[in-house]
Design an enzyme around this catalytic site. Structure first.
Site, short mmCIF file in Angstrom:
data_model
loop_
_atom_site.label_atom_id
_atom_site.label_comp_id
_atom_site.label_asym_id
_atom_site.label_seq_id
_atom_site.Cartn_x
_atom_site.Cartn_y
_atom_site.Cartn_z
CB CYS A 117 0.38 -10.50 14.84
SG CYS A 117 -0.81 -11.40 13.83
CB CYS A 121 -0.18 -9.51 7.02
SG CYS A 121 -1.48 -10.70 7.37
CB CYS A 124 0.46 -6.00 9.16
SG CYS A 124 -0.10 -5.67 10.84
N1 SAH Z 1 -5.56 -9.85 12.43
C1 SAH Z 1 -6.82 -9.23 12.18
C2 SAH Z 1 -7.01 -7.89 12.87
C3 SAH Z 1 -5.84 -6.94 12.86
S1 SAH Z 1 -5.46 -6.15 11.32
C4 SAH Z 1 -7.05 -9.12 10.68
O1 SAH Z 1 -6.17 -9.50 9.91
O2 SAH Z 1 -8.12 -8.70 10.26
C5 SAH Z 1 -6.80 -5.05 11.05
C6 SAH Z 1 -6.94 -4.56 9.62
O3 SAH Z 1 -5.85 -3.69 9.28
C7 SAH Z 1 -6.92 -5.68 8.59
O4 SAH Z 1 -7.97 -5.52 7.68
C8 SAH Z 1 -5.58 -5.48 7.87
O5 SAH Z 1 -5.65 -5.94 6.55
C9 SAH Z 1 -5.40 -3.98 7.97
N2 SAH Z 1 -4.02 -3.54 7.84
C10 SAH Z 1 -2.91 -4.13 8.33
N3 SAH Z 1 -1.81 -3.40 8.02
C11 SAH Z 1 -2.23 -2.33 7.33
C12 SAH Z 1 -1.57 -1.19 6.76
N4 SAH Z 1 -0.26 -1.02 6.87
N5 SAH Z 1 -2.32 -0.26 6.14
C13 SAH Z 1 -3.67 -0.41 6.06
N6 SAH Z 1 -4.35 -1.43 6.60
C14 SAH Z 1 -3.64 -2.40 7.22
#
Ligand code: SAH
Length: 353
Positions: A117, A121, A124
């Site tokens: 990706c 973020c 993530c």
């Molecule tokens: N790119 C898309 C889909 C993938 S992430 C998006 O951003 O929505 C899917 C979900 O997981 C998102 O809501 C993101 O905020 C959450 N997420 C990502 N990393 C995380 C983590 N370490 N703990 C909890 N939720 C997380």
């Protein structure tokens, strides 16, 4: 059959074709495309020779130019809570992951839309891989077909685009896959039960409302631009006011609500004051809030809030027009929970399926 070649092999992979593309392959036989569509996506055959309502010599001709080629199942881990993480190896050797989530009386499939990706973020795990490439529609659809075929006694009912990648940056293939997954001649999942989750690619939202009536989830994760930009670099490009404006303009069918996802990170966005501001930011939006306590991964600098803070945040939100749900952390022990997918980056020890 008119000729097309696909990039991965010299043969066309029928899994990568939409209904319209299959129709176009047989201009003088209007029903042929539909027959093949049902075999590939509805009945899930893996060989053209099995398409028994097509004359044999026709099958042989089609098989000279086309094939049905699935990503290879490359690993399966089962969590204590029943959640399963599946790894697939793609034609170019890349690995992607999907998650199968048991619910009370059915299963959900969480699919990836990209290898890695580009969004960066900070909470993530997938982000740490960087971006490699977009998935084809076949690589997305097969993440739904494979579990349906492999576990015939499970009811797969929901599909969420919440695995690796940002679906709206692979727009064309995600829409194509969503249309196939919900086609009455395909695996027949309901549009109401397919949800696309985005970090907030604002320009794509108007297209999305026009092109599909699937569910929409948006990862908001903070109520103000400073905090959100800190967590999600995309916020510098499309800040909260612009995002909220686009969401207000977004029309979901049957008065369905947009899901607002909010990852709770200790000391960053988890105070009652943040909850109060969140309610204010959402004012006027048809939304429900999905709280996700941060799931840790190796090397991350963040922590989940303690249970008391999570409960206080949730309580504050309950005192608002928005339904709030605390997402259960499923599959955390096998790094299959939200934001923990990274294509086997840490877990090299998966058993072949
Ligand atoms: N790119 C898309 C889909 C993938 S992430 C998006 O951003 O929505 C899917 C979900 O997981 C998102 O809501 C993101 O905020 C959450 N997420 C990502 N990393 C995380 C983590 N370490 N703990 C909890 N939720 C997380």
């Amino acid at each position: 059959m008119s000729t097309i070649t696909s990039h991965a092999s010299s043969k066309l992979n029928l899994l990568d074709c939409s209904r319209a593309e299959l129709d176009r392959l047989f201009p003088d036989r209007p029903y042929r495309g539909s027959q093949i569509f049902s075999w590939v996506f509805g009945k899930g055959v893996r060989a053209i020779s099995q398409m028994t309502n097509i004359p044999k010599e026709q099958r042989l001709r089609i098989a000279q130019e086309a094939e049905i080629s699935y990503p290879k199942a490359a690993g399966r881990q089962v969590s204590e809570d029943g959640t399963e993480k599946l790894a697939y190896q793609l034609m170019d050797g890349r690995i992607i992951e999907s998650v199968l989530i048991p619910e009370k009386d059915h299963w959900s499939v969480c699919v990836s839309s990209q290898v890695g990706c580009a969004m960066g973020c900070r909470f993530c795990f997938t982000a740490t891989m960087g971006f490699t490439r977009n998935l084809t529609s076949g690589e997305i659809v097969s993440q739904v077909l494979y579990p349906i075929q492999t576990y015939p006694d499970r009811q797969f009912r929901n599909v969420v685009f919440m695995g690796m990648g940002e679906p709206l940056l692979n727009y064309e293939m995600v829409i194509k896959a969503a249309n196939i997954i919900t086609d009455p001649d395909g695996p027949q999942l309901s549009k109401r039960r397919l949800t696309i989750s985005t970090c907030g690619i604002v320009p794509a939202l108007a297209d999305l409302a026009r092109d599909t009536d699937c569910g929409l989830a948006v990862s908001l994760n903070a109520p103000d631009d400073d905090t959100r930009s800190e967590l999600m670099p995309i916020n510098r490009k499309h800040p909260i006011p612009e995002l909220i404006r686009a969401l207000k303009a977004y029309e979901l069918p049957n008065r369905r609500r947009i899901t607002v996802e909010y990852v709770l990170v200790r000391g960053v966005n988890d105070s009652v004051e943040h909850a109060r501001r969140l309610i204010k930011v959402l004012h006027g939006l048809r939304a429900k809030v999905n709280l996700i306590p941060f799931n840790p991964w190796p090397g991350c600098g963040f922590e989940a809030p303690d249970l008391k803070s999570i409960a206080a945040f949730e309580e504050r939100l309950k005192d608002s027009p928005y339904t709030v749900m605390l997402r259960k952390e499923k599959g955390k022990d096998i790094l299959a929970a939200c934001g923990q997918l990274a294509g086997g980056k840490v877990n090299g020890s998966r058993e072949p399926h």
